[in-house]
Design a protein around this motif. Structure first.
Motif: not given
Length: 188
Positions: A40-45, A47-52
């Motif tokens: 989940x930490x990787x998924x959050x990262x 999402x943030x990188x994609x501006x989602x």
């Protein structure tokens, strides 16, 4: 990102991961949460990188005066802070305090998603067979597409988690995938 009412975007929703783990069934939940947190930490990262949008939807620990900063501070002061720290909301994260199982029940979540132009919710967090399932159903009846990465959710009872994931896929048309398959650059 699309404007209000345009539903082309996707958002990552992190359900109940700001947690003290001092509740009933916490000992049964902890092994599953420990497996899900790094994913989940990787998924959050990503999402943030994609501006989602990253939206935390969290119980209020029964403290009706609580705001998200207080909830985070409380969870970080408890013995299982190591499960919360990697998932800590940043300054751009959105936060919805929920009252019951579904992220939509008595919350502004539906309006927030509409305002953000979100048509797909990527549901993560805990507990798969409770809050994630009920949130998926409520998203479905609001005509939102649902994606659930199986390695970014945690459960108390694995057999009920399997049933919940099957129900989400069959009854709600949810995409049941691995986290690495989630693409925030576009929607389906």
């Amino acid at each position: 990102m699309p404007g209000p009412g345009q539903s082309d975007g996707s958002a990552l929703v992190v359900i109940d991961m700001i947690n003290t783990y001092d509740h009933e069934d916490a000992e049964l939940l902890l092994p599953s949460a420990e497996r899900a947190v790094p994913v989940l930490a990787e998924l959050i990262s990503r999402a943030r990188a994609a501006d989602a949008p990253v939206i935390y939807a969290n119980d209020n620990f029964g403290l009706w005066r609580s705001h998200h900063g207080e909830l985070v501070d409380t969870a970080l002061s408890r013995p299982h802070a190591g499960l919360v720290e990697p998932l800590r909301p940043d300054g751009d994260s959105l936060f919805v305090v929920k009252t019951r199982h579904s992220i939509f029940y008595d919350t502004p979540m539906a309006y927030l998603l509409w305002e953000l132009g979100v048509g797909t919710v990527v549901l993560t967090g805990q507990v798969t067979e409770q809050c994630v399932l009920y949130s998926a159903l409520d998203a479905h009846i609001r005509h939102l597409d649902v994606t659930v990465p199986t390695d970014a959710v945690a459960s108390i009872h694995p057999h009920l988690e399997a049933a919940a994931l099957e129900m989400m896929e069959r009854n709600m048309g949810a995409r049941i995938v691995r986290a690495k398959e989630v693409d925030f650059r576009g929607t389906r």
